[in-house]
Design a protein around this motif. Structure first.
Motif, mmCIF file in Angstrom:
data_model
loop_
_atom_site.group_PDB
_atom_site.id
_atom_site.type_symbol
_atom_site.label_atom_id
_atom_site.label_comp_id
_atom_site.label_asym_id
_atom_site.label_seq_id
_atom_site.Cartn_x
_atom_site.Cartn_y
_atom_site.Cartn_z
ATOM 1 N N ILE A 5 20.644 23.318 52.231
ATOM 2 C CA ILE A 5 20.607 24.773 52.065
ATOM 3 C C ILE A 5 22.002 25.308 52.325
ATOM 4 N N VAL A 6 22.554 26.052 51.370
ATOM 5 C CA VAL A 6 23.875 26.659 51.531
ATOM 6 C C VAL A 6 23.715 28.170 51.508
ATOM 7 N N VAL A 7 24.195 28.825 52.565
ATOM 8 C CA VAL A 7 24.152 30.284 52.668
ATOM 9 C C VAL A 7 25.553 30.813 52.413
ATOM 10 N N LEU A 8 25.682 31.681 51.427
ATOM 11 C CA LEU A 8 26.981 32.228 51.039
ATOM 12 C C LEU A 8 27.150 33.627 51.608
ATOM 13 N N GLY A 9 28.066 33.768 52.559
ATOM 14 C CA GLY A 9 28.327 35.064 53.163
ATOM 15 C C GLY A 9 27.663 35.190 54.513
ATOM 16 N N ALA A 75 35.734 29.448 54.409
ATOM 17 C CA ALA A 75 36.272 29.317 53.052
ATOM 18 C C ALA A 75 35.815 30.500 52.211
ATOM 19 N N LYS A 76 36.489 30.676 51.075
ATOM 20 C CA LYS A 76 36.114 31.696 50.109
ATOM 21 C C LYS A 76 35.319 31.050 48.982
ATOM 22 N N VAL A 77 34.288 31.731 48.539
ATOM 23 C CA VAL A 77 33.503 31.248 47.406
ATOM 24 C C VAL A 77 34.224 31.663 46.123
ATOM 25 N N THR A 78 34.496 30.676 45.255
ATOM 26 C CA THR A 78 35.178 30.996 44.002
ATOM 27 C C THR A 78 34.244 30.929 42.801
ATOM 28 N N THR A 79 33.301 29.981 42.814
ATOM 29 C CA THR A 79 32.330 29.903 41.724
ATOM 30 C C THR A 79 30.997 29.383 42.244
ATOM 31 N N VAL A 80 29.944 29.777 41.554
ATOM 32 C CA VAL A 80 28.604 29.232 41.795
ATOM 33 C C VAL A 80 28.084 28.750 40.448
ATOM 34 N N ASP A 81 27.798 27.455 40.357
ATOM 35 C CA ASP A 81 27.275 26.878 39.127
ATOM 36 C C ASP A 81 25.779 26.622 39.336
ATOM 37 N N VAL A 82 24.956 27.511 38.799
ATOM 38 C CA VAL A 82 23.519 27.414 39.047
ATOM 39 C C VAL A 82 22.854 26.336 38.200
ATOM 40 N N THR A 86 26.001 23.673 42.298
ATOM 41 C CA THR A 86 27.209 23.474 43.092
ATOM 42 C C THR A 86 27.871 24.816 43.401
ATOM 43 N N VAL A 87 28.604 24.821 44.505
ATOM 44 C CA VAL A 87 29.403 25.978 44.906
ATOM 45 C C VAL A 87 30.827 25.487 45.116
ATOM 46 N N THR A 88 31.790 26.156 44.502
ATOM 47 C CA THR A 88 33.191 25.785 44.674
ATOM 48 C C THR A 88 33.827 26.722 45.693
ATOM 49 N N LEU A 89 34.517 26.126 46.669
ATOM 50 C CA LEU A 89 35.136 26.876 47.747
ATOM 51 C C LEU A 89 36.650 26.711 47.711
ATOM 52 N N THR A 90 37.355 27.736 48.185
ATOM 53 C CA THR A 90 38.802 27.675 48.354
ATOM 54 C C THR A 90 39.127 27.913 49.814
ATOM 55 N N ALA A 91 40.026 27.122 50.369
ATOM 56 C CA ALA A 91 40.406 27.284 51.768
ATOM 57 C C ALA A 91 40.997 28.669 52.003
ATOM 58 N N VAL A 92 40.715 29.250 53.158
ATOM 59 C CA VAL A 92 41.191 30.594 53.477
ATOM 60 C C VAL A 92 42.705 30.631 53.535
ATOM 61 N N ASP A 93 43.325 29.581 54.068
ATOM 62 C CA ASP A 93 44.774 29.582 54.278
ATOM 63 C C ASP A 93 45.531 28.713 53.284
ATOM 64 N N GLY A 94 44.919 28.389 52.168
ATOM 65 C CA GLY A 94 45.639 27.562 51.212
ATOM 66 C C GLY A 94 44.846 27.313 49.952
ATOM 67 N N PRO A 95 45.404 26.547 49.011
ATOM 68 C CA PRO A 95 44.764 26.325 47.714
ATOM 69 C C PRO A 95 43.730 25.207 47.688
ATOM 70 N N ALA A 96 43.528 24.518 48.811
ATOM 71 C CA ALA A 96 42.596 23.392 48.812
ATOM 72 C C ALA A 96 41.215 23.826 48.333
ATOM 73 N N ARG A 97 40.605 22.990 47.491
ATOM 74 C CA ARG A 97 39.300 23.316 46.932
ATOM 75 C C ARG A 97 38.276 22.275 47.366
ATOM 76 N N HIS A 242 29.743 41.905 44.917
ATOM 77 C CA HIS A 242 30.701 40.823 44.723
ATOM 78 C C HIS A 242 30.573 40.307 43.281
ATOM 79 N N PRO A 243 31.704 40.055 42.605
ATOM 80 C CA PRO A 243 31.656 39.724 41.165
ATOM 81 C C PRO A 243 31.251 38.297 40.823
ATOM 82 N N ILE A 244 31.118 37.409 41.811
ATOM 83 C CA ILE A 244 30.859 35.998 41.519
ATOM 84 C C ILE A 244 29.617 35.811 40.640
#
Length: 401
Positions: A5-9, A75-82, A86-97, A242-244
């Motif tokens: 279970i992944v909770v976003l936000g 982390a920041k949520v960048t995409t959700v592929d329903v 899958t959920v793609t995350l970006t590190a808060v302090d850098g570009p790591a995904r 949120h636009p995601i």
């Protein structure tokens, strides 16, 4: 195999849902991950206080969810592929995904301020829908000399609270409120009268039936061409989700909210649940629930309970979410509690004055306490293991005796 279970936000709704899921599904075959870009909980209903110069108590998630089994990912949520789940995350302090896979996702990314396409908004306005925005406004207000004009645009709950909080904290400023309709036109007669009394006492100048059509560095312009001086403009006239979700295949409203059923489950994707401002759910009288904490927390309860029931094969609860009151702080000494019907229409009863201010404070503290103590009554996994080991040792000792 674990059910992921992944909770976003982790605003009010996401944090409450994650805690309730941990309470309902405190078992080894369920993994709960909470994704949020900030390490501590933000009391969004108090951000007008933060902007006016007050400090809020820190509430680190690491302490709130310690021992609950909830894994926190900053982390920041960048995409959700329903489709791929899958959920793609970006590190808060850098570009790591990073890509997270889920079996169930609970979408609680909420909303932010909405410039509504008004010219000059993006360049000149301040907002109080985020901690960053509230702190930026706080810094700007601190630079203002006495007598400088501040205009709060929007006559809803957020606008009323922001205007009165700033006016009380900085009585030396010239604070004005621009409202599209009449002041408090949705309130009862008693509520409107008290609101008018308080804003007059605080010296807030109210521009009623005023729709702001442009914002400049030192004024705002109404649709009729009238200008109102504004060295600082605070925009509270609308919020955008949120636009995601718009980039997904889910069924959405025209405003980008995820359409859900009575259990907060997406009507198009049964692996997705949505709560709070991100979701469009129907309440009493067939009316959509309004974007508010009063709607979001019960939605989070409903979603968490439905997920738990479906995973454990028990009956799925379904409770009608209804309203009881609208709680409005009018500075630290005054308040207004407008009692409402189940579908959020004002009735004749209202609390006012100091009692109402204390009532609102109790509501805010209760909401924060509920988030900060997500699994009260459920032992942590560590304590459970200790007790199991203690019972095992006791059994061995009894056998040896």
């Amino acid at each position: 195999m674990q059910h992921r279970i992944v909770v976003l936000g982790a605003g009010y709704t996401g944090a409450v849902a994650a805690g309730r899921l941990a309470k309902r599904l405190h078992r080894e075959d369920v993994a709960i991950t909470l994704v949020n870009p900030e390490p501590d909980f933000v009391e969004r209903v108090r951000l007008h206080q933060l902007a006016a110069g007050q400090d809020l108590a820190p509430r680190p998630f690491s302490e709130m969810f310690a021992g609950t089994g909830v894994e926190l990912k900053l982390a920041k949520v960048t995409t959700v592929d329903v489709d791929r789940k899958t959920v793609t995350l970006t590190a808060v302090d850098g570009p790591a995904r990073e890509e997270l896979q889920y079996d169930t996702v609970l979408y609680a990314l909420g909303s932010g301020w909405n410039d509504e396409g008004v010219p000059g908004n993006a360049e000149h306005v301040h907002e109080v829908s985020s901690r960053r925005g509230a702190l930026r406004l706080r810094e700007r207000l601190a630079t203002l000399d006495a007598g400088r004009p501040v205009v709060v645009v929007g006559g809803g709950l957020t606008g009323l609270e922001a205007a009165t909080e700033i006016a009380e904290a900085r009585p030396d400023l010239d604070v004005a409120l621009a409202a599209r309709g009449a002041l408090g036109d949705w309130l009862s007669e008693k509520g409107r009268a008290h609101l008018r009394k308080v804003v007059d006492e605080l010296g807030v100048k109210v521009h009623e039936h005023t729709e702001v059509s442009a914002v400049a560095v030192d004024d705002v312009t109404a649709a009729d061409g009238t200008t109102i001086p504004a060295e600082v403009t605070v925009w509270t006239a609308g919020f955008a989700v949120h636009p995601i979700a718009r980039a997904t295949a889910m069924e959405l409203t025209d405003h980008g909210q995820i359409v859900v059923d009575s259990t907060m489950r997406s009507v198009s994707h049964p692996d997705v649940y949505a709560v709070g401002d991100a979701a469009m759910a129907i309440g009493p009288g067939g009316k959509p629930l309004r974007m508010s904490c009063a709607s979001g927390v019960p939605m989070a309860w409903q979603a968490a309970d439905a997920i738990a029931a479906r995973l454990t094969g028990t009956k799925v609860p379904s409770v009608t979410i209804r309203y009881f009151q609208q709680c409005i702080s009018l500075g630290r000494k005054e308040g207004l509690i407008q009692f409402v019907t189940a579908d959020d229409r004002a009735v004749d009863r209202a609390l006012t004055g100091r009692v109402a201010a204390l009532y609102k404070e109790l509501i805010c503290k209760g909401a924060a306490w509920g988030v900060a103590h997500p699994t009260v009554g459920i032992p942590s996994r560590r304590r459970r293991v200790v007790r199991q080991e203690t019972r095992s040792r006791a059994g061995v000792e009894a056998t040896a005796a």
